[in-house]
Structures are given as structure tokens and as C-alpha cells.
Motif scaffolding. Structure first.
Motif, PDB file in Angstrom:
ATOM      1  N   ASN A   1       0.785  -1.215  -0.202  1.00 36.42           N
ATOM      2  CA  ASN A   1       0.018  -0.119  -0.068  1.00 36.42           C
ATOM      3  C   ASN A   1       0.716   1.203  -0.049  1.00 36.42           C
ATOM      4  OD1 ASN A   1      -2.494  -1.326  -0.070  1.00 36.42           O
ATOM      5  ND2 ASN A   1      -3.019  -1.135   1.868  1.00 36.42           N
ATOM      6  N   GLU A   2       1.981   0.973   0.583  1.00 36.10           N
ATOM      7  CA  GLU A   2       2.957   2.555   0.525  1.00 36.10           C
ATOM      8  C   GLU A   2       3.302   2.657  -0.751  1.00 36.10           C
ATOM      9  OE1 GLU A   2       6.311   4.506   0.280  1.00 36.10           O
ATOM     10  OE2 GLU A   2       6.697   2.472  -0.008  1.00 36.10           O
TER      11      GLU A   2
ATOM     12  N   LYS B   1     -12.236   4.954   2.318  1.00 36.08           N
ATOM     13  CA  LYS B   1     -12.554   5.031   0.906  1.00 36.08           C
ATOM     14  C   LYS B   1     -13.433   4.857  -0.104  1.00 36.08           C
ATOM     15  CE  LYS B   1      -7.398   4.548  -0.114  1.00 36.08           C
ATOM     16  NZ  LYS B   1      -6.934   4.536   1.371  1.00 36.08           N
TER      17      LYS B   1
ATOM     18  N   ASP C   1     -10.563   8.011  -4.108  1.00 34.10           N
ATOM     19  CA  ASP C   1      -9.073   7.810  -3.486  1.00 34.10           C
ATOM     20  C   ASP C   1      -8.451   8.949  -3.973  1.00 34.10           C
ATOM     21  OD1 ASP C   1      -6.603   6.525  -2.652  1.00 34.10           O
ATOM     22  OD2 ASP C   1      -6.529   5.962  -4.623  1.00 34.10           O
ATOM     23  N   ARG C   2      -7.635   9.696  -2.789  1.00 31.01           N
ATOM     24  CA  ARG C   2      -6.969  10.804  -3.279  1.00 31.01           C
ATOM     25  C   ARG C   2      -7.670  11.950  -3.805  1.00 31.01           C
ATOM     26  NH1 ARG C   2      -0.950   9.958  -6.134  1.00 31.01           N
ATOM     27  NH2 ARG C   2      -0.712   8.483  -4.136  1.00 31.01           N
TER      28      ARG C   2
ATOM     29  N   GLU D   1       0.393   4.235  -3.007  1.00 31.89           N
ATOM     30  CA  GLU D   1       0.486   5.608  -2.598  1.00 31.89           C
ATOM     31  C   GLU D   1       1.526   6.332  -3.220  1.00 31.89           C
ATOM     32  OE1 GLU D   1      -2.103   7.222  -1.164  1.00 31.89           O
ATOM     33  OE2 GLU D   1      -2.957   5.577   0.306  1.00 31.89           O
ATOM     34  N   SER D   2       2.614   5.773  -3.542  1.00 28.84           N
ATOM     35  CA  SER D   2       3.747   6.521  -4.202  1.00 28.84           C
ATOM     36  C   SER D   2       3.732   6.454  -5.592  1.00 28.84           C
ATOM     37  CB  SER D   2       4.835   5.812  -3.632  1.00 28.84           C
ATOM     38  OG  SER D   2       5.370   4.660  -4.607  1.00 28.84           O
TER      39      SER D   2
END
Length: 379
Positions: A22-23, A245, A266-267, A26-27
Motif C-alpha cells: 500500500n505504501e 475510501k 481515493d486521493r 500511494e507513491s
């Protein structure tokens, strides 16, 4: 940059990947909700019980995860021959897939490392069939280009779907002004008659059973017809990583839910994922009205409104921006199983290219006309 690729084949190792996975998502420069670990893990758990994990984790020289290829192997038989198909874990109900690559990492180098590993492990698979790789992420272009350079590989690339996307942050979004104006008037009319709309409703659990029931009634291929589909979505929406989300909106007419949406935020993007409408209110355009209100609401906070797969006409009332998704099928040139796997699709496409379906239709029409003329002439 030195890259290493490791294979993850066991469920406990898949579970242990969650934080790094998940990191990484997100990147990414172009992360999608379907890229997150929760989507992949739940899908494998419920829909891939007979399949084999084949997740490729790419690390740099510092052992940091820079890419993940979320793959698995599905075995099938055609004419009695076993065919091992390497696919993304999520298929069908997940709209976007890709090799997940950290922003700032050279995508071409990552794709090359993954393809090298797949070449070296070619004894494990017969066909690579990966679809819904979006044009937004240049990883797709690197994959399609580099794969064709491997000796002995046959690579077929084709467009699978176009997706309408409204750029909410753009001051010059094109829309069908007259259609949108009619929806605005319809909304005012329905509100006078008792319509109430909740966007981002907190009463998700309250409406979920009704949503599933309406979805089953509306769509013959609804995943909610099967126990595995119900179990998958119940599991997915209960995962802590996805709870915040979820997006649920509802339009009620005199206290009765008549249109609902279940999707994700999301985001900076809204995923217009699943919609239902009570058919008794079809002529009231309640589904389109709910969509209009959602767009107006999220215009204030998000950058994109993704209408997802399918080019239904109503989506183009709100935008003319389209993204493209691709399917790549890769196999070794001299492969009997790959030949059988591709035979049906290639034959159909060849017939279409030759105009066979149209020609057959014309012949059928011509034959029917001759029979009719003979019958009429014999009277």
C-alpha cells in the motif's frame, strides 16, 4: 540502478506484503483503487481459490520495494490440453490493472526486470494474458514495447475499452449543455415532489441490502447473484484500509430508495463504480439526476470523476475526455497450449477483418429473399 526480483507464492507472504504494497501504491504517479493490497488479497481469497500466486516483487539495491507485478497462474483445459495462463490477480470486476511502480523509478528498467524474470521462468506458464492496463500510466507502453523485443515471443496488443473521465479541476470541461440543463430542471422538479439526495451517505449499512437486491434485479450478470460475489464485497468493504475510501450516495423519493451508487474515493478521484435504479422510476431519470448531483458535489474537492468501463451515452453528456485500456497476450511462438488458447479469439478476429459476419448476414438475407420470392411466385 540494480534491481532484483523475488517471487511470492504463498498466502502468508502475500499477507505480509500489505504495508509495503500500500505504501508503494500511494507513491505511484497514477494509483488506482484496484491497485491496493485489499482489492488484490480479497479477490484472490474469494475468486482465485484454485489458482497459484505468482507475485513478482522488484527491489532496488537498498531492498526497497519499487514495483510489484500482482500476478497469478490459472490452469484451464481446452480440447483436453492443460493451459497455464498468467494473469493479474484482479480481473473482471476490477477496472484498472498494471505493474505497480513507484514514481521516480524508471518504468522501462522495472518492466525489463519483470519480463526477464518471466522469460527465465517460462517453464511455469504457457500464456501471459493481462488486460485493462491504462494508457494513463506509461508502464503500459513500456510493457507493450519491450515485450516485443524478446526472441521467440509472440505479442498481441489491442485496445479493450475506452473510459470517460471528467476533469473536475479543468475550467474548460466540454459537456452536452442541453442535456445537463434538462437534468438540472428535472432535479428541481423531483425535489419539489419529494426527492431527497444524500451524497457520501454515512448510512452505508442501512442501504446495502436494498442496493444488492436492486442490483440483482437490474443486472443479470450482477456479482450479487452468487455467494462468492456477496462474500467478496462484504470482505472488501470491511477492510480497514478501504473503509474510508468507500463512496455511497442515494436518491430517495418519498422515503423510497430509487437510485444508488456504490464506489470509491481515493486521493483526488471519484470512481463511479456500481449504480442501480428502481425501474419503476426510469422515466423520471433518477439515475442521471443522482449522477448530476454527485458531479456537482465532488467538483468542489476532487480533480477527476471516473465513469469507469463502458461507453454508455449518458456518460458523454458530462465530458468528452477519454482514456484507453489495453490487453496484452504474450506466448512463445512454438507452443501448442498457446495455440489452443488463442485459436478462438484469433479466428473470430480474422473473420471480422474479412467481413465474414457481415457477408454471412448478407447471404442469409439474400437467401431469405429468394425463398420469399419463390413462395410469392408460386401463389
Amino acid at each position: 540502478m540494480s534491481l532484483t526480483v523475488e517471487l511470492v507464492q504463498h498466502l502468508p507472504d502475500f499477507e505480509a506484503l500489505q504495508p509495503d504494497w500500500n505504501e508503494l501504491v500511494e507513491s505511484m504517479a497514477f494509483p488506482e483503487i484496484f491497485h491496493f493490497w485489499e482489492w488484490n488479497f480479497c479477490y484472490f481469497k474469494h475468486y482465485r481459490t484454485a489458482d497459484e500466486l505468482f507475485i513478482l516483487v522488484v527491489r532496488d539495491q537498498s531492498k526497497k520495494v519499487v514495483s510489484i507485478a500482482p500476478l497469478c497462474i490459472r490452469s484451464m483445459r481446452r480440447l483436453g490440453v492443460r493451459i497455464r495462463v498468467l494473469e493479474t490477480i484482479v480481473v473482471n470486476i476490477g477496472d484498472y490493472r498494471n505493474f505497480l511502480t513507484r514514481a521516480g523509478t524508471h518504468r522501462g528498467r522495472v518492466v525489463e526486470a519483470v519480463l526477464d524474470y518471466l522469460r527465465d521462468s517460462a517453464a511455469r506458464w504457457d500464456v501471459i494474458d493481462i488486460a485493462q492496463f491504462s494508457s494513463r500510466d506509461s508502464t503500459t507502453a513500456h510493457l507493450a514495447t519491450l515485450a516485443q523485443g524478446y526472441p521467440g515471443w509472440n505479442v498481441r496488443v489491442r485496445i479493450t475499452t475506452a473510459t470517460a473521465v471528467r476533469r473536475l479541476s479543468s475550467p474548460t470541461t466540454a459537456e452536452d449543455v442541453e442535456k445537463v440543463r434538462r437534468l438540472r430542471r428535472k432535479l428541481k422538479d423531483l425535489e419539489r415532489r419529494g426527492l431527497q439526495v444524500q451524497i457520501g451517505s454515512a448510512d452505508f449499512a442501512k442501504y446495502w441490502p436494498t442496493f444488492c437486491e436492486l442490483h440483482r434485479k437490474t443486472w443479470p450478470l450482477s456479482p450479487f447473484h452468487e455467494a462468492v460475489g456477496m462474500a467478496f464485497y462484504d470482505d472488501l468493504k470491511s477492510r480497514p484500509g478501504l473503509k474510508e475510501k468507500l463512496e455511497f450516495s442515494v436518491a430517495e423519493f418519498q422515503g423510497r430508495p430509487v437510485a444508488m451508487h456504490f464506489g470509491f474515493v481515493d486521493r483526488s478521484k471519484l470512481y463511479h463504480y456500481m449504480t442501480v435504479m428502481d425501474r419503476e422510476f426510469r422515466n423520471e431519470r433518477v439515475g442521471a439526476v443522482l449522477l448530476y448531483v454527485m458531479i456537482q458535489h465532488y467538483q468542489k474537492t476532487l480533480q477527476n470523476f471516473d465513469f469507469m468501463r463502458g461507453m454508455e451515452t449518458y456518460k458523454l453528456w458530462f465530458t468528452d475526455d477519454l482514456d484507453i485500456s489495453f490487453r496484452l497476450v504474450i506466448h512463445r511462438n512454438a507452443s501448442g497450449p498457446a495455440f489452443l488458447y488463442n485459436l478462438g479469439a484469433v479466428t473470430r478476429q480474422y473473420a471480422i477483418d474479412l467481413g465474414f459476419p457481415r457477408a454471412a448476414l448478407q447471404l442469409a438475407k439474400g437467401g431469405a429473399a429468394k425463398v420469399r420470392d419463390r413462395l410469392l411466385g408460386s401463389r
